[in-house]
Scaffold this active site. Structure first.
Site, short mmCIF file in Angstrom:
data_model
loop_
_atom_site.label_atom_id
_atom_site.label_comp_id
_atom_site.label_asym_id
_atom_site.label_seq_id
_atom_site.Cartn_x
_atom_site.Cartn_y
_atom_site.Cartn_z
N HIS A 150 0.80 -1.23 0.00
CA HIS A 150 0.00 0.00 0.00
C HIS A 150 0.83 1.28 0.00
CE1 HIS A 150 -4.04 -1.75 0.84
NE2 HIS A 150 -3.31 -2.70 1.41
N ARG A 170 -5.85 11.72 6.21
CA ARG A 170 -4.90 11.89 7.31
C ARG A 170 -3.98 13.07 7.03
NH1 ARG A 170 -4.75 8.03 11.55
NH2 ARG A 170 -2.95 9.22 12.23
N THR A 209 -8.55 6.77 -1.91
CA THR A 209 -9.89 6.25 -2.12
C THR A 209 -10.93 7.35 -1.87
OG1 THR A 209 -9.73 5.38 0.14
CG2 THR A 209 -9.48 3.80 -1.66
N LYS A 226 -14.61 8.53 -3.81
CA LYS A 226 -15.89 8.83 -3.15
C LYS A 226 -16.38 10.22 -3.53
CE LYS A 226 -14.15 6.07 0.65
NZ LYS A 226 -13.37 6.14 1.91
O1 73E Z 1 -2.79 5.75 -0.87
C1 73E Z 1 -3.34 5.10 0.25
C2 73E Z 1 -4.21 3.93 -0.22
O2 73E Z 1 -5.31 4.41 -0.94
C3 73E Z 1 -2.23 4.57 1.15
O3 73E Z 1 -1.47 5.65 1.63
C4 73E Z 1 -2.83 3.80 2.31
O4 73E Z 1 -3.59 2.70 1.77
C5 73E Z 1 -4.70 3.13 0.96
C6 73E Z 1 -5.46 1.89 0.54
O5 73E Z 1 -4.74 1.15 -0.40
C7 73E Z 1 -1.80 3.27 3.25
N1 73E Z 1 -1.93 3.19 4.60
C8 73E Z 1 -0.81 2.65 5.07
N2 73E Z 1 0.00 2.41 4.06
N3 73E Z 1 -0.62 2.81 2.92
C9 73E Z 1 -0.52 2.36 6.47
C10 73E Z 1 0.78 2.07 6.88
C11 73E Z 1 1.04 1.80 8.21
C12 73E Z 1 0.02 1.81 9.14
C13 73E Z 1 -1.27 2.09 8.74
C14 73E Z 1 -1.53 2.37 7.40
#
Ligand code: 73E
Length: 828
Positions: free
Chosen positions: A368, A561, A668, A672
């Site tokens: 991610h 965030r 995402t 929306k």
């Molecule tokens: O771009 C987003 C993405 O849409 C991305 O930053 C986010 O995941 C979303 C869903 O795919 C994300 N969160 C984290 N890493 N990428 C993350 C990392 C550590 C702890 C909690 C969340």
């Protein structure tokens, strides 16, 4: 009678209003011990939940029985986060009971919206990653795929945010303080897991070496099941969340030896594991408790899966990979790989090769993020302490990988070995969880086209050389049930009328709405709906912040965030530029705009908190400055969460998606907002690129450096002060932050932003993108002046983003990764 196809579920019998009324009153009496005359709104809400649950539990039983009888292959989604929000209206919508419930409650003298507000958000996640998991389990149930979500039953979800003199204050979230009506405790499925201790090497009678782990601690995992109701009475799947408790067995030992207080301490320590969600999006330090959280839920879940498998297969593992596929939601659950190896090799006494083969058929991994600070690494010494057997297994996985794969493709190339090793060398050696996840999985995916390309080219190029077919893309999506049907009932009704009622499960149907984009009557209807949604949001804003905003202004929304790479401070610099222009040119001509922010900062993220403070202070000044004449209003909504998103998104005119290109994996919220008819101001980053492809360049305001531009600029050497000295507007704005203009008597209070952009080197290229961002915003202003033009663009956004339903994401996972069959649920 209509015949049901294999993929189509038998619809559940719907209750009518009278039956629902009877059930609610019955539960007021029998479950809540009160009656219609004295029941509190909370009691009414709980009684209604209990009435809804009668339907939910029917569906749950039918689904579980059908899956058992048909012995289906199932997906097991492993995620440390599920950002569910509220379930009341979601469950009613998915059961097709919302209108009946509203009427039933109305006839009983209650307003359904008031009851909805009785529910705490289930905020067991930080942001996009957790909300994605929630959308995915909704789609899986809706599409009738056998699936279970596994995670942690945190006592405290994401902190609650308030502001004190503009600064973020965090308070604990206690979402289930008085019990949660949607969850079912399953004591019959408790698991015990081990941590700490040491490993002993022993030899059996044949002289074969065996490893025996003598744990230092045993912890009990108690499962709580949350039914996940598919749309239109399809399957009801389960989200199974583990709560940690002290093991009875272990506790008694201490207790009997007279250590009552020690036993109580053991209890507290064990319960700490599921106590609180780590509030960091993207980054996380090497904290022991976090590693234990990861291991705890992964070990409980694997044991649960194996228990269920053994019920029908005994000790015969040959069908395991046919029945079980496990999706790792980022590397957070990656310790599942050595844990399954441990269970197979140490417990089931399987040969290493056979066990490894099985692992590599079962696990798939979603990446991610590319942000270096978010790529998980655990100190080897921490692993040795907490999971002494697992670190040995990781070493062996790594040894074989380096010898059998890396050295075969690149013989004698030690640099390649160092780069690819699961263990990072150094004075404090680290386990690289991303490497482990790629090596242990049969498929690896990114979450948008550009991101998946970068995963291959920048993050794991050598892994691609080793396994070219392992890597794929699945672009994220959102559930249109929650993010359009439930949150925007007015627009939903218009769409029902214009394109038919199938769009909630077939979102491409929305493309028919494009035919009305030039139709004045439909444009009027569409804009009237937006206007009403904006008026509703204005009253929410008034209630939460006491700020008056004009529903006729442009509602410009940035909700996500708080992070430097998401560049809320770029938005802020633009606001300051407009404010300054107004002060310099009192009749400055602009369409009035309300800038709305919603964002939580990780409690330890200093600069993020300074940005919140700056936005609040600047908001205060601008909102009270008569010279502005309401051309600008700035609002920072406190405690942004799913429930607030549901109120803000339907009211948005402009969607701010302004991350530095290459940094936002997908996003995402962008989907929306576009779905609800907002026009995006965005960079060519993440899913924005695919949104631009779908809506067309006339209906989105793209600006800024591309991924390639960013790379080129950074390679040549980026100097942010060049922009500061070259652009008088930038210079004036940044210098302004050092004065006490926004913080009377306290100069320099907002200077942290300026420092990060100049001395700090502006790592996210805010100044480099500023001019182009301002131009994009001027384009928005121009577009909005022409009401017809704007209506058309907004409508074409709604009409064009059918691709971004999470149903499509799930079908992509099914065909590219999971290979599941749909399973129609039989009703008994
Ligand atoms: O771009 C987003 C993405 O849409 C991305 O930053 C986010 O995941 C979303 C869903 O795919 C994300 N969160 C984290 N890493 N990428 C993350 C990392 C550590 C702890 C909690 C969340």
């Amino acid at each position: 009678m209509k015949k049901h196809t294999a993929t189509e579920a038998t619809p559940v019998a719907r209750l009518n209003t009278e039956q629902l009324k009877d059930n609610i009153v019955r539960h007021l009496h029998a479950s809540l011990g009160t009656d219609v005359n004295k029941a509190s709104p909370q009691a009414w809400w709980r009684a209604t939940c209990a009435a809804i649950n009668e339907q939910v539990f029917d569906g749950l039983r039918n689904t579980q029985r059908t899956h058992y009888e048909k012995n289906t292959r199932a997906l097991h989604y492993f995620s440390l986060e599920y950002l569910m929000g509220r379930l009341f209206s979601n469950n009613l919508h998915n059961l097709g009971l919302y209108d009946q419930a509203r009427q039933a409650l109305g006839e009983l003298g209650m307003n359904i919206a008031d009851l909805e507000d009785q529910e705490e958000d289930m905020a067991l996640g930080n942001g996009g990653l957790g909300r994605l998991a929630a959308c995915f389990i909704d789609s899986l149930a809706t599409l009738n795929y056998p699936a279970i979500g596994y995670g942690i039953h945190y006592e405290h979800g994401l902190f609650k945010q308030s502001f004190q003199d503009g600064r973020q204050i965090e308070r604990p979230d206690s979402w289930r303080e008085y019990g949660n009506p949607w969850e079912i405790c399953r004591p019959e499925s408790v698991q015990e897991i081990s941590v700490y201790g040491y490993v002993e090497t022993v030899y059996d009678l044949q002289g074969r070496m065996k490893k025996v782990w003598h744990p230092g601690r045993i912890i009990k995992g108690v499962p709580w099941d949350i039914p996940v109701v598919g749309y239109n009475g399809s399957s009801v799947n389960v989200l199974r969340l583990w709560e940690s408790r002290a093991s009875d067995f272990f506790n008694w030992d201490v207790f009997n030896s007279g250590g009552y207080i020690d036993a109580a301490r053991e209890n507290i320590e064990a319960e700490t594991i599921s106590k609180v969600l780590y509030p960091n999006d993207e980054t996380d330090a090497g904290k022991e408790l976090r590693l234990i959280q990861q291991y705890f839920f992964v070990s409980c879940s694997l044991k649960d899966i194996i228990r269920r498998y053994k019920r029908s297969h005994g000790d015969d593992w040959s069908d395991f990979a046919k029945q079980v596929v496990i999706q790792l939601n980022d590397t957070h659950p990656a310790v599942a790989i050595p844990e399954l190896m441990r269970i197979l090799v140490d417990r089931a006494e399987m040969q290493w090769d056979q066990a490894w083969n099985l692992c590599q058929q079962v696990f798939a991994y979603t990446n991610h993020t590319l942000l270096p600070e978010a790529l998980e690494k655990w100190p080897v010494r921490l692993f040795e302490k907490v999971l002494p057997r697992h670190i040995e297994i990781i070493y062996e996985i790594n040894r074989r990988f380096l010898v059998e794969q890396v050295d075969v493709l690149w013989p004698g190339d030690n640099q390649k070995k160092r780069k690819l090793s699961i263990i990072e060398e150094g004075h404090d050696p680290m386990v690289r969880m991303g490497h482990l996840s790629v090596v242990g999985s049969f498929r690896v995916n990114g979450v948008a086209e550009i991101h998946s390309t970068l995963v291959k080219s920048d993050l794991f190029p050598e892994m691609v050389a080793l396994w070219p077919d392992k890597f794929t893309n699945v672009t994220n999506g959102v559930t249109p049930r929650r993010w359009l049907k439930a949150c925007n009932p007015r627009l939903s009704a218009l769409l029902d009328k214009q394109v038919g009622t199938n769009w909630p499960t077939d979102l491409k149907q929305l493309s028919k709405f494009a035919a009305f984009a030039d139709d004045p009557a439909i444009q009027d209807a569409f804009m009237a709906i937006k206007q009403q949604n904006k008026a509703e949001l204005a009253s929410v804003v008034k209630k939460l912040t006491n700020i008056d905003i004009d529903p006729h202004a442009i509602f410009d929304i940035q909700i996500k965030r708080l992070h430097e790479y998401k560049r809320q401070h770029l938005n802020l610099l633009h606001i300051l530029a407009l404010y300054r222009r107004i002060l310099q040119e009192p009749d400055y001509d602009m369409v009035p705009r309300v800038f709305l922010f919603g964002a939580k900062a990780a409690p330890g993220y200093k600069l993020a908190k300074e940005i919140i403070y700056a936005i609040n202070k600047i908001a205060d000044k601008i909102n009270h400055d008569k010279r502005v004449k309401n051309r600008i209003k700035v609002v920072f909504m406190p405690n942004y969460r799913v429930t607030l998103a549901e109120k803000m998104i339907p009211a948005a005119d402009v969607s701010e998606q302004i991350s530095t290109a290459g940094k936002e994996a997908s996003g995402t919220g962008n989907m929306k907002l576009a779905l609800n008819g907002a026009v995006t101001v965005g960079t060519l980053d993440g899913a924005n690129i695919e949104i631009a492809e779908e809506v067309g360049s006339d209906n989105i305001a793209i600006f800024g450096l591309t991924v390639d531009d960013v790379k080129a600029l950074q390679a040549k050497g980026y100097n942010s002060s060049d922009y500061y000295y070259a652009d008088p507007e930038i210079k004036a704005i940044l210098d302004w932050l050092e004065t006490d203009y926004f913080t009377p008597g306290k100069p320099g209070e907002l200077a942290a932003i300026k420092r990060s952009l100049l001395e700090g080197g502006d790592p996210y290229l805010v100044l480099a993108d500023f001019a182009s961002y301002v131009k994009a915003q001027e384009k928005i202003d121009l577009w909005y002046r022409d009401k017809t033009l704007w209506a058309k663009k907004a409508m074409l956004n709604t009409a064009s983003v059918g691709k971004f339903t999470s149903d499509r994401s799930i079908e992509d996972y099914v065909s590219r990764v999971w290979q599941l069959q749909k399973c129609a649920v039989n009703v008994k």
